[in-house]
Scaffold this motif. Structure first.
Motif, PDB file in Angstrom:
ATOM      1  N   VAL A  23      49.651  49.918  20.973  1.00 56.92           N
ATOM      2  CA  VAL A  23      49.725  48.913  22.252  1.00 56.92           C
ATOM      3  C   VAL A  23      49.598  47.530  21.686  1.00 56.92           C
ATOM      4  CG1 VAL A  23      48.854  48.339  24.308  1.00 56.92           C
ATOM      5  CG2 VAL A  23      49.203  50.706  23.873  1.00 56.92           C
ATOM      6  N   ALA A  24      48.638  47.274  20.630  1.00 58.00           N
ATOM      7  CA  ALA A  24      48.296  46.027  20.241  1.00 58.00           C
ATOM      8  C   ALA A  24      49.472  45.563  19.524  1.00 58.00           C
ATOM      9  CB  ALA A  24      47.253  46.008  19.300  1.00 58.00           C
ATOM     10  N   LEU A  25      50.313  46.376  18.522  1.00 61.11           N
ATOM     11  CA  LEU A  25      51.428  45.963  17.804  1.00 61.11           C
ATOM     12  C   LEU A  25      52.402  45.706  18.717  1.00 61.11           C
ATOM     13  CD1 LEU A  25      51.305  48.794  14.938  1.00 61.11           C
ATOM     14  CD2 LEU A  25      50.440  46.318  14.820  1.00 61.11           C
ATOM     15  N   GLU A  26      52.535  46.335  19.884  1.00 65.61           N
ATOM     16  CA  GLU A  26      53.731  46.128  20.622  1.00 65.61           C
ATOM     17  C   GLU A  26      53.502  44.563  21.424  1.00 65.61           C
ATOM     18  OE1 GLU A  26      55.993  48.135  24.636  1.00 65.61           O
ATOM     19  OE2 GLU A  26      54.078  48.921  23.769  1.00 65.61           O
ATOM     20  N   ALA A  27      52.354  44.494  21.738  1.00 67.69           N
ATOM     21  CA  ALA A  27      51.910  43.141  22.428  1.00 67.69           C
ATOM     22  C   ALA A  27      52.178  41.970  21.333  1.00 67.69           C
ATOM     23  CB  ALA A  27      50.363  43.200  22.910  1.00 67.69           C
ATOM     24  N   ALA A  28      51.911  42.174  20.196  1.00 67.52           N
ATOM     25  CA  ALA A  28      52.099  41.347  19.253  1.00 67.52           C
ATOM     26  C   ALA A  28      53.518  40.871  18.922  1.00 67.52           C
ATOM     27  CB  ALA A  28      51.537  41.484  17.975  1.00 67.52           C
ATOM     28  N   ILE A  32      58.958  46.473  32.655  1.00 66.95           N
ATOM     29  CA  ILE A  32      57.648  46.951  32.647  1.00 66.95           C
ATOM     30  C   ILE A  32      56.548  46.162  32.844  1.00 66.95           C
ATOM     31  CG2 ILE A  32      56.363  48.936  31.984  1.00 66.95           C
ATOM     32  CD1 ILE A  32      58.857  49.810  30.230  1.00 66.95           C
ATOM     33  N   PHE A  33      55.696  46.485  34.301  1.00 66.26           N
ATOM     34  CA  PHE A  33      54.803  45.319  34.563  1.00 66.26           C
ATOM     35  C   PHE A  33      53.398  45.555  33.489  1.00 66.26           C
ATOM     36  CE2 PHE A  33      57.338  45.542  38.461  1.00 66.26           C
ATOM     37  CZ  PHE A  33      57.018  44.168  38.908  1.00 66.26           C
ATOM     38  N   THR A  34      53.342  46.523  32.993  1.00 65.69           N
ATOM     39  CA  THR A  34      52.067  46.988  32.166  1.00 65.69           C
ATOM     40  C   THR A  34      52.428  46.594  30.964  1.00 65.69           C
ATOM     41  OG1 THR A  34      52.844  49.040  31.709  1.00 65.69           O
ATOM     42  CG2 THR A  34      51.085  48.831  33.446  1.00 65.69           C
ATOM     43  N   LYS A  35      53.671  46.055  30.333  1.00 64.51           N
ATOM     44  CA  LYS A  35      53.913  45.577  29.124  1.00 64.51           C
ATOM     45  C   LYS A  35      54.313  44.191  29.167  1.00 64.51           C
ATOM     46  CE  LYS A  35      55.493  50.308  27.476  1.00 64.51           C
ATOM     47  NZ  LYS A  35      54.225  50.419  26.535  1.00 64.51           N
ATOM     48  N   GLN A  36      53.548  43.446  29.687  1.00 69.53           N
ATOM     49  CA  GLN A  36      53.767  41.646  29.760  1.00 69.53           C
ATOM     50  C   GLN A  36      52.401  41.200  29.617  1.00 69.53           C
ATOM     51  OE1 GLN A  36      57.027  41.073  30.284  1.00 69.53           O
ATOM     52  NE2 GLN A  36      57.786  43.130  30.602  1.00 69.53           N
ATOM     53  N   CYS A  47      33.045  54.242  23.443  1.00 66.65           N
ATOM     54  CA  CYS A  47      33.507  52.999  23.343  1.00 66.65           C
ATOM     55  C   CYS A  47      33.941  52.434  24.649  1.00 66.65           C
ATOM     56  CB  CYS A  47      34.427  52.815  22.218  1.00 66.65           C
ATOM     57  SG  CYS A  47      34.335  53.679  20.680  1.00 66.65           S
ATOM     58  N   ALA A  48      34.010  50.915  24.590  1.00 64.31           N
ATOM     59  CA  ALA A  48      34.585  50.126  25.741  1.00 64.31           C
ATOM     60  C   ALA A  48      36.092  50.301  25.574  1.00 64.31           C
ATOM     61  CB  ALA A  48      34.241  48.741  25.814  1.00 64.31           C
ATOM     62  N   ILE A  49      36.889  49.959  26.667  1.00 63.18           N
ATOM     63  CA  ILE A  49      38.430  50.046  26.684  1.00 63.18           C
ATOM     64  C   ILE A  49      38.858  48.546  26.738  1.00 63.18           C
ATOM     65  CG2 ILE A  49      40.297  50.727  28.026  1.00 63.18           C
ATOM     66  CD1 ILE A  49      38.562  52.681  29.518  1.00 63.18           C
ATOM     67  N   PRO A  50      39.381  47.959  25.587  1.00 65.35           N
ATOM     68  CA  PRO A  50      39.796  46.747  25.348  1.00 65.35           C
ATOM     69  C   PRO A  50      41.293  46.393  25.603  1.00 65.35           C
ATOM     70  CG  PRO A  50      39.862  47.889  23.252  1.00 65.35           C
ATOM     71  CD  PRO A  50      39.307  48.913  24.053  1.00 65.35           C
ATOM     72  N   HIS A  51      41.638  45.052  25.607  1.00 68.13           N
ATOM     73  CA  HIS A  51      42.840  44.702  26.081  1.00 68.13           C
ATOM     74  C   HIS A  51      43.427  43.784  24.989  1.00 68.13           C
ATOM     75  CE1 HIS A  51      44.227  46.478  30.228  1.00 68.13           C
ATOM     76  NE2 HIS A  51      42.908  46.728  30.168  1.00 68.13           N
ATOM     77  N   PRO A  52      44.554  43.906  24.535  1.00 69.77           N
ATOM     78  CA  PRO A  52      44.960  42.935  23.864  1.00 69.77           C
ATOM     79  C   PRO A  52      45.024  41.449  24.550  1.00 69.77           C
ATOM     80  CG  PRO A  52      46.555  44.499  23.573  1.00 69.77           C
ATOM     81  CD  PRO A  52      45.562  44.883  24.745  1.00 69.77           C
ATOM     82  N   VAL A  53      44.611  40.120  23.906  1.00 66.29           N
ATOM     83  CA  VAL A  53      44.265  38.934  24.340  1.00 66.29           C
ATOM     84  C   VAL A  53      44.528  37.848  23.383  1.00 66.29           C
ATOM     85  CG1 VAL A  53      41.984  39.129  23.551  1.00 66.29           C
ATOM     86  CG2 VAL A  53      42.746  37.566  25.659  1.00 66.29           C
ATOM     87  N   VAL A  60      46.280  37.919  28.753  1.00 67.53           N
ATOM     88  CA  VAL A  60      45.889  39.207  28.697  1.00 67.53           C
ATOM     89  C   VAL A  60      47.093  40.297  28.648  1.00 67.53           C
ATOM     90  CG1 VAL A  60      44.368  41.082  29.456  1.00 67.53           C
ATOM     91  CG2 VAL A  60      43.567  38.716  29.678  1.00 67.53           C
ATOM     92  N   TRP A  61      47.244  41.250  28.022  1.00 66.39           N
ATOM     93  CA  TRP A  61      48.275  42.214  27.894  1.00 66.39           C
ATOM     94  C   TRP A  61      48.070  43.332  29.326  1.00 66.39           C
ATOM     95  CZ3 TRP A  61      53.118  42.308  25.958  1.00 66.39           C
ATOM     96  CH2 TRP A  61      53.792  43.481  25.923  1.00 66.39           C
ATOM     97  N   GLY A  62      49.084  43.672  29.816  1.00 64.32           N
ATOM     98  CA  GLY A  62      48.880  44.488  30.930  1.00 64.32           C
ATOM     99  C   GLY A  62      48.363  45.869  30.554  1.00 64.32           C
ATOM    100  N   GLU A  63      48.542  46.372  29.437  1.00 67.42           N
ATOM    101  CA  GLU A  63      48.296  47.892  29.038  1.00 67.42           C
ATOM    102  C   GLU A  63      46.970  47.913  28.136  1.00 67.42           C
ATOM    103  OE1 GLU A  63      50.666  51.782  27.308  1.00 67.42           O
ATOM    104  OE2 GLU A  63      51.504  49.715  27.403  1.00 67.42           O
ATOM    105  N   PRO A  64      46.138  48.762  28.311  1.00 69.60           N
ATOM    106  CA  PRO A  64      44.845  48.733  27.379  1.00 69.60           C
ATOM    107  C   PRO A  64      45.250  49.338  25.921  1.00 69.60           C
ATOM    108  CG  PRO A  64      44.545  50.738  28.965  1.00 69.60           C
ATOM    109  CD  PRO A  64      45.813  49.733  29.492  1.00 69.60           C
ATOM    110  N   GLY A  65      44.616  48.765  25.033  1.00 67.32           N
ATOM    111  CA  GLY A  65      44.724  49.063  23.460  1.00 67.32           C
ATOM    112  C   GLY A  65      43.893  48.305  22.726  1.00 67.32           C
ATOM    113  N   ALA A  66      43.192  49.286  21.944  1.00 67.54           N
ATOM    114  CA  ALA A  66      42.268  48.708  20.674  1.00 67.54           C
ATOM    115  C   ALA A  66      43.080  47.779  19.597  1.00 67.54           C
ATOM    116  CB  ALA A  66      41.445  49.548  20.313  1.00 67.54           C
TER     117      ALA A  66
END
Length: 287
Positions: free
Chosen positions: A253-258, A126-130, A227-233, A242-248
């Motif tokens: 989303v941040a837990l999945e990216a970690a 999935i492109f947004t989850k990379q 609020c602004a829309i952050p991305h995991p970084v 940078v993670w392809g999907e936004p998440g604070a």
């Protein structure tokens, strides 16, 4: 004295020569009528009375004249019917090419079904989850925000000087969608939008609205739409990922990216290789 108008192209011809085409047309019309009457006699029931006798007499006189035409027509249409029958039989039977193409298609379909069945238990990409590298950290100015792009989306990255960590937002202020990359970094580590001076911390939360009343400012800043829309970084091997999907921070989303690591070079992370694997200096050629 009687005058006859003759077209210029027929002048010089005799009366018999002019009348000959008309006579031929009349004979042709009678011939066609005789053929039609003869064909109708084969299917129509016997006629009675005076009209029937007259029609039968006409038919009897017309049949000898129409017989050659009937034979020619029946021969022609009979041959055409035979050809059509042969074509229908040929179309009904599949040819060798059709059989081979059908077998090839069925084999391809079975392979696709088998591939789909085998991919059920595999992880789909999935492109947004990379994780994606978007910039070289040593090339970024830590004193100002930078505009970047990821999969066609405009983003802004900036350094929180209080924690020395990079943050990435969508490059649009939630107030009037002004580009946050044209703002500036404040001494308290927040990112300021130059349009109406809204400020955002590293989590994307609005911390200041200068035009709001003091008694309502805290409530307005706590609204999700403010609020602004952050991305995991994260930073790895000198690159900003940078993670392809936004998440604070702290979101699902941040837990999945970690839980997923970026596609770094494993040899640079292996301590057993020691000095045999080392990272070279970055070099960029402006095309």
């Amino acid at each position: 004295m009687r005058f006859t108008l003759i077209p210029p192209r027929l002048r010089g011809t005799t009366k018999n020569q002019i009348q000959t085409p008309a006579v031929m047309l009349g004979v042709g019309a009678l011939w066609c009528l005789a053929v039609l009457l003869a064909e109708a006699s084969a299917f129509a029931p016997p006629l009675s009375g005076r009209v029937g006798v007259t029609s039968r007499a006409l038919l009897n006189n017309a049949i000898p004249l129409a017989a050659p035409m009937q034979r020619a027509a029946r021969s022609t249409f009979g041959t055409f019917g035979l050809k059509m029958k042969e074509l229908e039989e040929a179309a009904a039977e599949p040819t060798t090419i059709q059989q081979s193409s059908n077998s090839a298609l069925s084999e391809l379909g079975s392979k696709l079904v088998a591939a789909e069945d085998g991919a059920v238990g595999q992880e789909q990409f999935i492109f947004t989850k990379q994780w994606y590298p978007v910039a070289v950290v040593e090339f970024l100015d830590k004193k100002k925000p930078h505009h970047i792009q990821l999969m066609g989306k405009d983003l802004v990255t900036w350094l929180d000087i209080t924690t020395d960590t990079w943050s990435v937002f969508e490059d649009a202020c939630p107030h009037r969608l002004a580009p946050l990359s044209e703002g500036r970094i404040e001494p308290d580590g927040t990112l300021l939008c130059t349009y109406h001076a809204w400020r955002f911390n590293a989590k994307g939360t609005c911390t200041s609205m200068p035009h709001a009343r003091k008694e309502n400012e805290a409530d307005l800043c706590a609204l999700p739409r403010a609020c602004a829309i952050p991305h995991p970084v994260q930073e790895a091997q000198g690159l900003l990922w940078v993670w392809g999907e936004p998440g604070a921070p702290g979101s699902d989303v941040a837990l999945e990216a970690a839980l997923k690591q970026p596609a770094v070079i494993p040899e640079l992370e292996d301590p057993a290789l020691g000095k045999r694997a080392k990272r070279l200096a970055w070099s960029i050629r402006d095309m």
